[in-house]
Design a protein around this motif. Structure first.
Motif, PDB file in Angstrom:
ATOM      1  N   MET A   1      51.742  20.044  44.559  1.00 23.25           N
ATOM      2  CA  MET A   1      51.607  18.949  44.595  1.00 23.25           C
ATOM      3  C   MET A   1      50.861  17.959  43.563  1.00 23.25           C
ATOM      4  SD  MET A   1      49.373  17.312  47.401  1.00 23.25           S
ATOM      5  CE  MET A   1      47.631  17.872  47.038  1.00 23.25           C
ATOM      6  N   LEU A   2      51.330  17.067  43.542  1.00 19.29           N
ATOM      7  CA  LEU A   2      50.822  16.337  41.799  1.00 19.29           C
ATOM      8  C   LEU A   2      49.512  15.969  42.392  1.00 19.29           C
ATOM      9  CD1 LEU A   2      54.273  14.308  39.860  1.00 19.29           C
ATOM     10  CD2 LEU A   2      52.509  15.997  39.768  1.00 19.29           C
ATOM     11  N   LEU A   3      49.058  15.311  41.229  1.00 17.84           N
ATOM     12  CA  LEU A   3      47.216  14.702  41.771  1.00 17.84           C
ATOM     13  C   LEU A   3      47.565  13.429  41.603  1.00 17.84           C
ATOM     14  CD1 LEU A   3      45.054  16.700  39.220  1.00 17.84           C
ATOM     15  CD2 LEU A   3      45.195  17.091  42.101  1.00 17.84           C
ATOM     16  N   THR A   4      47.135  12.387  42.261  1.00 12.89           N
ATOM     17  CA  THR A   4      47.424  10.537  41.967  1.00 12.89           C
ATOM     18  C   THR A   4      46.464  10.905  41.059  1.00 12.89           C
ATOM     19  OG1 THR A   4      45.358  10.342  43.510  1.00 12.89           O
ATOM     20  CG2 THR A   4      47.299  10.610  44.936  1.00 12.89           C
ATOM     21  N   GLU A   5      46.417   9.469  40.694  1.00 16.06           N
ATOM     22  CA  GLU A   5      46.159   8.656  39.730  1.00 16.06           C
ATOM     23  C   GLU A   5      45.064   8.905  39.673  1.00 16.06           C
ATOM     24  OE1 GLU A   5      45.926   5.073  36.630  1.00 16.06           O
ATOM     25  OE2 GLU A   5      47.370   4.948  37.254  1.00 16.06           O
ATOM     26  N   GLU A   6      44.580   8.625  40.939  1.00 18.46           N
ATOM     27  CA  GLU A   6      42.801   8.801  40.650  1.00 18.46           C
ATOM     28  C   GLU A   6      42.495   9.640  40.973  1.00 18.46           C
ATOM     29  OE1 GLU A   6      40.553   7.385  45.821  1.00 18.46           O
ATOM     30  OE2 GLU A   6      41.223   5.219  44.312  1.00 18.46           O
ATOM     31  N   GLU A   7      42.934  10.835  41.983  1.00 20.47           N
ATOM     32  CA  GLU A   7      42.549  11.997  41.916  1.00 20.47           C
ATOM     33  C   GLU A   7      42.179  12.927  40.083  1.00 20.47           C
ATOM     34  OE1 GLU A   7      44.201  13.933  45.446  1.00 20.47           O
ATOM     35  OE2 GLU A   7      45.524  13.776  44.515  1.00 20.47           O
ATOM     36  N   LEU A   8      43.262  12.371  39.586  1.00 23.06           N
ATOM     37  CA  LEU A   8      43.489  12.522  38.461  1.00 23.06           C
ATOM     38  C   LEU A   8      41.999  12.242  37.458  1.00 23.06           C
ATOM     39  CD1 LEU A   8      44.763  14.411  36.357  1.00 23.06           C
ATOM     40  CD2 LEU A   8      46.310  12.296  34.789  1.00 23.06           C
ATOM     41  N   PHE A  51      47.125  34.217  36.591  1.00 22.18           N
ATOM     42  CA  PHE A  51      47.642  32.586  37.839  1.00 22.18           C
ATOM     43  C   PHE A  51      48.845  32.624  37.455  1.00 22.18           C
ATOM     44  CE2 PHE A  51      44.396  30.125  35.475  1.00 22.18           C
ATOM     45  CZ  PHE A  51      45.036  29.067  35.250  1.00 22.18           C
ATOM     46  N   ASP A  52      49.251  33.041  36.517  1.00 18.05           N
ATOM     47  CA  ASP A  52      50.912  33.224  36.278  1.00 18.05           C
ATOM     48  C   ASP A  52      51.075  30.986  36.055  1.00 18.05           C
ATOM     49  OD1 ASP A  52      53.727  33.158  35.857  1.00 18.05           O
ATOM     50  OD2 ASP A  52      53.618  32.631  37.578  1.00 18.05           O
ATOM     51  N   HIS A  53      49.940  30.200  34.925  1.00 16.57           N
ATOM     52  CA  HIS A  53      50.017  29.386  35.326  1.00 16.57           C
ATOM     53  C   HIS A  53      49.557  28.926  32.991  1.00 16.57           C
ATOM     54  CE1 HIS A  53      51.022  24.800  35.270  1.00 16.57           C
ATOM     55  NE2 HIS A  53      49.701  24.993  35.442  1.00 16.57           N
ATOM     56  N   HIS A  54      50.840  28.947  32.937  1.00 15.94           N
ATOM     57  CA  HIS A  54      50.313  29.145  31.363  1.00 15.94           C
ATOM     58  C   HIS A  54      50.448  27.840  30.435  1.00 15.94           C
ATOM     59  CE1 HIS A  54      52.621  33.145  32.734  1.00 15.94           C
ATOM     60  NE2 HIS A  54      51.623  33.658  31.677  1.00 15.94           N
ATOM     61  N   LEU A  79      46.722  23.382  40.041  1.00 18.57           N
ATOM     62  CA  LEU A  79      46.286  24.246  39.346  1.00 18.57           C
ATOM     63  C   LEU A  79      46.182  24.618  37.338  1.00 18.57           C
ATOM     64  CD1 LEU A  79      47.306  27.391  39.700  1.00 18.57           C
ATOM     65  CD2 LEU A  79      49.864  26.678  38.714  1.00 18.57           C
ATOM     66  N   ASP A  80      46.859  22.976  37.063  1.00 17.19           N
ATOM     67  CA  ASP A  80      45.999  22.380  35.796  1.00 17.19           C
ATOM     68  C   ASP A  80      44.071  22.257  35.899  1.00 17.19           C
ATOM     69  OD1 ASP A  80      48.708  22.346  34.476  1.00 17.19           O
ATOM     70  OD2 ASP A  80      48.936  21.174  36.111  1.00 17.19           O
ATOM     71  N   ALA A  84      42.168  24.902  33.259  1.00 21.64           N
ATOM     72  CA  ALA A  84      40.875  23.846  32.446  1.00 21.64           C
ATOM     73  C   ALA A  84      40.032  24.919  32.915  1.00 21.64           C
ATOM     74  CB  ALA A  84      41.753  22.310  32.777  1.00 21.64           C
ATOM     75  N   GLN A  85      39.610  24.684  33.717  1.00 20.82           N
ATOM     76  CA  GLN A  85      38.193  24.683  34.384  1.00 20.82           C
ATOM     77  C   GLN A  85      37.651  26.213  34.115  1.00 20.82           C
ATOM     78  OE1 GLN A  85      38.131  24.568  38.262  1.00 20.82           O
ATOM     79  NE2 GLN A  85      37.429  22.678  38.768  1.00 20.82           N
TER      80      GLN A  85
END
Length: 95
Positions: A1-8, A51-54, A79-80, A84-85
Motif C-alpha cells: 500500500m502506497l503512503l499518501t503524500e501526507e504520510e510520506l 525482509f526481502d526488500h532491497h 516497507l521502504d 530506512a529505519q
C-alpha cells in the motif's frame, strides 16, 4: 500500500538524513574510509535479504547512497520506511 503524500512527509520527517527524490527515498552515508563503507553495505545486504526488500546501492569511495522504493506498488510504502529505519540503525552501529 502506497503512503499518501501526507504520510510520506510525516514519515520522512522522522528519518534522519533521508529525503524524497523522484519517487524514492534517498540517503547518503559518509564513512571515514572505504572499508567501513563496504562493511556497512554488507550489513545493509543482510537486512534487506532478511525482509526481502532491497535498496539501490551506490558506492563512491567513502560515500554509500541508498535509494528505496517499492517497484511493484509504484512508489513509497511502509516497507521502504522500515528499511530506512533499519539502515539508519546499522549506520549507527558501523560508526
Amino acid at each position: 500500500m502506497l503512503l499518501t503524500e501526507e504520510e510520506l512527509i510525516e514519515q520522512i520527517g522522522k528519518l534522519e538524513g533521508w529525503k524524497l527524490v523522484k519517487n524514492t527515498i534517498t540517503r547518503k552515508y559518509m564513512f571515514s574510509d572505504y572499508m567501513k563503507g563496504i562493511a556497512f553495505v554488507d550489513a545493509v545486504a543482510a537486512i534487506a535479504e532478511a525482509f526481502d526488500h532491497h535498496p539501490h546501492i551506490t558506492i563512491d569511495y567513502k560515500a554509500v547512497t541508498l535509494r528505496l522504493t517499492t517497484h511493484k506498488e509504484g512508489g513509497i510504502t511502509p516497507l521502504d520506511i522500515r528499511g530506512a529505519q533499519e539502515f539508519n540503525e546499522a549506520f549507527e552501529k558501523a560508526r
